[in-house]
Design a protein around this motif. Structure first.
Motif, PDB file in Angstrom:
ATOM      1  N   LYS A 127       9.706  -7.215  -8.488  1.00  0.00           N
ATOM      2  CA  LYS A 127       8.893  -8.196  -7.767  1.00  0.00           C
ATOM      3  C   LYS A 127       7.675  -7.611  -7.046  1.00  0.00           C
ATOM      4  CE  LYS A 127      11.792  -8.286  -3.631  1.00  0.00           C
ATOM      5  NZ  LYS A 127      10.940  -8.059  -2.500  1.00  0.00           N
ATOM      6  N   ASP A 128       7.688  -6.339  -6.725  1.00  0.00           N
ATOM      7  CA  ASP A 128       6.575  -5.715  -6.012  1.00  0.00           C
ATOM      8  C   ASP A 128       5.542  -5.082  -6.942  1.00  0.00           C
ATOM      9  OD1 ASP A 128       7.594  -6.327  -3.470  1.00  0.00           O
ATOM     10  OD2 ASP A 128       8.947  -4.612  -3.569  1.00  0.00           O
ATOM     11  N   ILE A 129       5.644  -5.347  -8.216  1.00  0.00           N
ATOM     12  CA  ILE A 129       4.781  -4.700  -9.210  1.00  0.00           C
ATOM     13  C   ILE A 129       3.293  -4.908  -8.924  1.00  0.00           C
ATOM     14  CG2 ILE A 129       4.747  -6.611 -10.853  1.00  0.00           C
ATOM     15  CD1 ILE A 129       5.207  -4.581 -13.085  1.00  0.00           C
ATOM     16  N   LEU A 130       2.924  -6.056  -8.365  1.00  0.00           N
ATOM     17  CA  LEU A 130       1.510  -6.349  -8.103  1.00  0.00           C
ATOM     18  C   LEU A 130       1.074  -5.969  -6.701  1.00  0.00           C
ATOM     19  CD1 LEU A 130       1.401  -9.816  -9.852  1.00  0.00           C
ATOM     20  CD2 LEU A 130       0.470  -7.661 -10.689  1.00  0.00           C
ATOM     21  N   ASN A 131       1.983  -5.515  -5.880  1.00  0.00           N
ATOM     22  CA  ASN A 131       1.660  -5.207  -4.490  1.00  0.00           C
ATOM     23  C   ASN A 131       1.005  -3.844  -4.323  1.00  0.00           C
ATOM     24  OD1 ASN A 131       1.574  -6.533  -2.117  1.00  0.00           O
ATOM     25  ND2 ASN A 131       3.713  -6.226  -1.592  1.00  0.00           N
ATOM     26  N   GLY A 141      -3.854  -3.831  -4.239  1.00  0.00           N
ATOM     27  CA  GLY A 141      -4.011  -5.037  -3.483  1.00  0.00           C
ATOM     28  C   GLY A 141      -5.211  -5.926  -3.494  1.00  0.00           C
ATOM     29  N   ASN A 142      -6.230  -5.773  -4.283  1.00  0.00           N
ATOM     30  CA  ASN A 142      -7.363  -6.692  -4.164  1.00  0.00           C
ATOM     31  C   ASN A 142      -7.303  -7.828  -5.182  1.00  0.00           C
ATOM     32  OD1 ASN A 142      -7.915  -5.036  -6.310  1.00  0.00           O
ATOM     33  ND2 ASN A 142     -10.057  -4.732  -5.814  1.00  0.00           N
ATOM     34  N   ASN A 143      -6.108  -8.252  -5.506  1.00  0.00           N
ATOM     35  CA  ASN A 143      -5.925  -9.328  -6.475  1.00  0.00           C
ATOM     36  C   ASN A 143      -5.533 -10.628  -5.773  1.00  0.00           C
ATOM     37  OD1 ASN A 143      -6.239  -7.569  -8.707  1.00  0.00           O
ATOM     38  ND2 ASN A 143      -4.131  -6.909  -8.483  1.00  0.00           N
ATOM     39  N   ASP A 144      -6.142 -11.709  -6.181  1.00  0.00           N
ATOM     40  CA  ASP A 144      -5.701 -13.050  -5.821  1.00  0.00           C
ATOM     41  C   ASP A 144      -5.079 -13.593  -7.100  1.00  0.00           C
ATOM     42  OD1 ASP A 144      -5.308 -15.633  -5.006  1.00  0.00           O
ATOM     43  OD2 ASP A 144      -7.428 -16.153  -4.892  1.00  0.00           O
ATOM     44  N   VAL A 145      -3.777 -13.392  -7.248  1.00  0.00           N
ATOM     45  CA  VAL A 145      -3.093 -13.670  -8.505  1.00  0.00           C
ATOM     46  C   VAL A 145      -2.926 -15.183  -8.678  1.00  0.00           C
ATOM     47  CG1 VAL A 145      -1.034 -13.282  -9.900  1.00  0.00           C
ATOM     48  CG2 VAL A 145      -1.928 -11.445  -8.445  1.00  0.00           C
ATOM     49  N   VAL A 146      -3.529 -15.699  -9.729  1.00  0.00           N
ATOM     50  CA  VAL A 146      -3.457 -17.122 -10.045  1.00  0.00           C
ATOM     51  C   VAL A 146      -2.169 -17.430 -10.799  1.00  0.00           C
ATOM     52  CG1 VAL A 146      -4.574 -18.993 -11.318  1.00  0.00           C
ATOM     53  CG2 VAL A 146      -5.961 -17.312 -10.087  1.00  0.00           C
ATOM     54  N   GLU A 195       5.300 -10.739  -5.768  1.00  0.00           N
ATOM     55  CA  GLU A 195       4.764 -10.773  -4.416  1.00  0.00           C
ATOM     56  C   GLU A 195       3.542  -9.883  -4.351  1.00  0.00           C
ATOM     57  OE1 GLU A 195       8.985 -11.390  -2.057  1.00  0.00           O
ATOM     58  OE2 GLU A 195       8.034  -9.423  -1.988  1.00  0.00           O
ATOM     59  N   PHE A 196       2.588 -10.284  -3.511  1.00  0.00           N
ATOM     60  CA  PHE A 196       1.438  -9.423  -3.280  1.00  0.00           C
ATOM     61  C   PHE A 196       0.850  -9.731  -1.914  1.00  0.00           C
ATOM     62  CE2 PHE A 196      -0.320 -13.176  -5.236  1.00  0.00           C
ATOM     63  CZ  PHE A 196      -1.563 -13.362  -4.632  1.00  0.00           C
ATOM     64  N   THR A 197       0.142  -8.773  -1.376  1.00  0.00           N
ATOM     65  CA  THR A 197      -0.530  -8.917  -0.096  1.00  0.00           C
ATOM     66  C   THR A 197      -2.022  -8.896  -0.359  1.00  0.00           C
ATOM     67  OG1 THR A 197       1.285  -7.743   0.962  1.00  0.00           O
ATOM     68  CG2 THR A 197      -0.760  -7.947   2.219  1.00  0.00           C
ATOM     69  N   THR A 198      -2.735  -9.876   0.201  1.00  0.00           N
ATOM     70  CA  THR A 198      -4.186  -9.953   0.007  1.00  0.00           C
ATOM     71  C   THR A 198      -4.882  -8.917   0.885  1.00  0.00           C
ATOM     72  OG1 THR A 198      -4.510 -11.576   1.759  1.00  0.00           O
ATOM     73  CG2 THR A 198      -4.008 -12.436  -0.450  1.00  0.00           C
ATOM     74  N   ILE A 199      -6.185  -8.763   0.681  1.00  0.00           N
ATOM     75  CA  ILE A 199      -6.976  -7.831   1.484  1.00  0.00           C
ATOM     76  C   ILE A 199      -6.874  -8.183   2.965  1.00  0.00           C
ATOM     77  CG2 ILE A 199      -9.346  -7.098   1.990  1.00  0.00           C
ATOM     78  CD1 ILE A 199      -9.898  -7.247  -0.987  1.00  0.00           C
ATOM     79  N   SER A 200      -6.799  -9.473   3.262  1.00  0.00           N
ATOM     80  CA  SER A 200      -6.696  -9.912   4.665  1.00  0.00           C
ATOM     81  C   SER A 200      -5.252  -9.895   5.170  1.00  0.00           C
ATOM     82  CB  SER A 200      -7.301 -11.306   4.817  1.00  0.00           C
ATOM     83  OG  SER A 200      -6.618 -12.221   3.987  1.00  0.00           O
TER      84      SER A 200
END
Length: 188
Positions: free
Chosen positions: A43-47, A50-55, A83-88
């Motif tokens: 689940k953390d593969i995209l975390n 971090g500069n992705n806004d995954v659609v 799950e991912f965390t955005t730049i903000s």
């Protein structure tokens, strides 16, 4: 800058490479979700990047079995989260979108995954709503696709295991991220 990102997962390739690393002695971390021969996810593969806004995350795979088995795998995939965390520093999550194709025999080759993933990647490449396309596969057959998506002005990232990674991918993407450390305990 935050990039509107679409993620396309070649589940066949990921599973094959993951199982090869397990067979070679790598020890999976506890959070890895694995269904033999058709699904692997963390689940953390995209975390990590971090500069992705995954659609959307689309997961393409094949299954040997009847309609019930196909439905079971579709359900498992669609209940899996990313799950991912955005730049903000906002935390987001979503579920995977399954594309599961029937395959007659386990050792038979199917092009269903490659063809459908390619069609979808080209749709996004020729559209204007996506900034970045992430392909999860180390398969060199995708190199012409990667080049075409980049030629349309989209950023391209590849996430892949080191096992079976086509070395030419390095020269044909904006970024390449190896998945080994996200799925396996550190080597001693």
């Amino acid at each position: 800058m935050q990039y509107k990102t679409i993620v396309l997962v070649d589940g066949e390739n990921l599973v094959q490479r993951y199982q090869s690393l397990v067979q070679a002695g790598r020890v999976p971390i506890k959070t890895v979700d694995h269904e033999r021969d058709c699904f692997v996810w963390q689940k953390d593969i995209l975390n990590e990047h971090g500069n992705n806004d995954v659609v959307r995350v689309s997961y393409y795979t094949t299954v040997v079995g009847d309609d019930n088995k196909i439905y079971e795998i579709k359900r498992k995939i669609s209940e899996s989260i990313f799950e991912f965390t955005t730049i903000s520093s906002q935390e987001w999550s979503g579920t995977l979108v399954p594309y599961v194709f029937k395959k007659e025999k386990q050792n038979s080759k199917s092009k269903s995954v490659d063809i459908n993933l390619t069609i979808d990647a080209l749709k996004y490449a020729y559209g204007t709503s996506i900034d970045k396309v992430v392909i999860m596969s180390g398969d060199g057959d995708y190199i012409p696709l990667l080049r075409e998506v980049m030629s349309r002005g989209k950023m391209v990232q590849v996430y892949a295991f080191s096992d079976g990674l086509n070395k030419e991918i390095f020269c044909n993407v904006d970024d390449l991220f190896l998945l080994d450390d996200l799925f396996f305990e550190p080597n001693d």
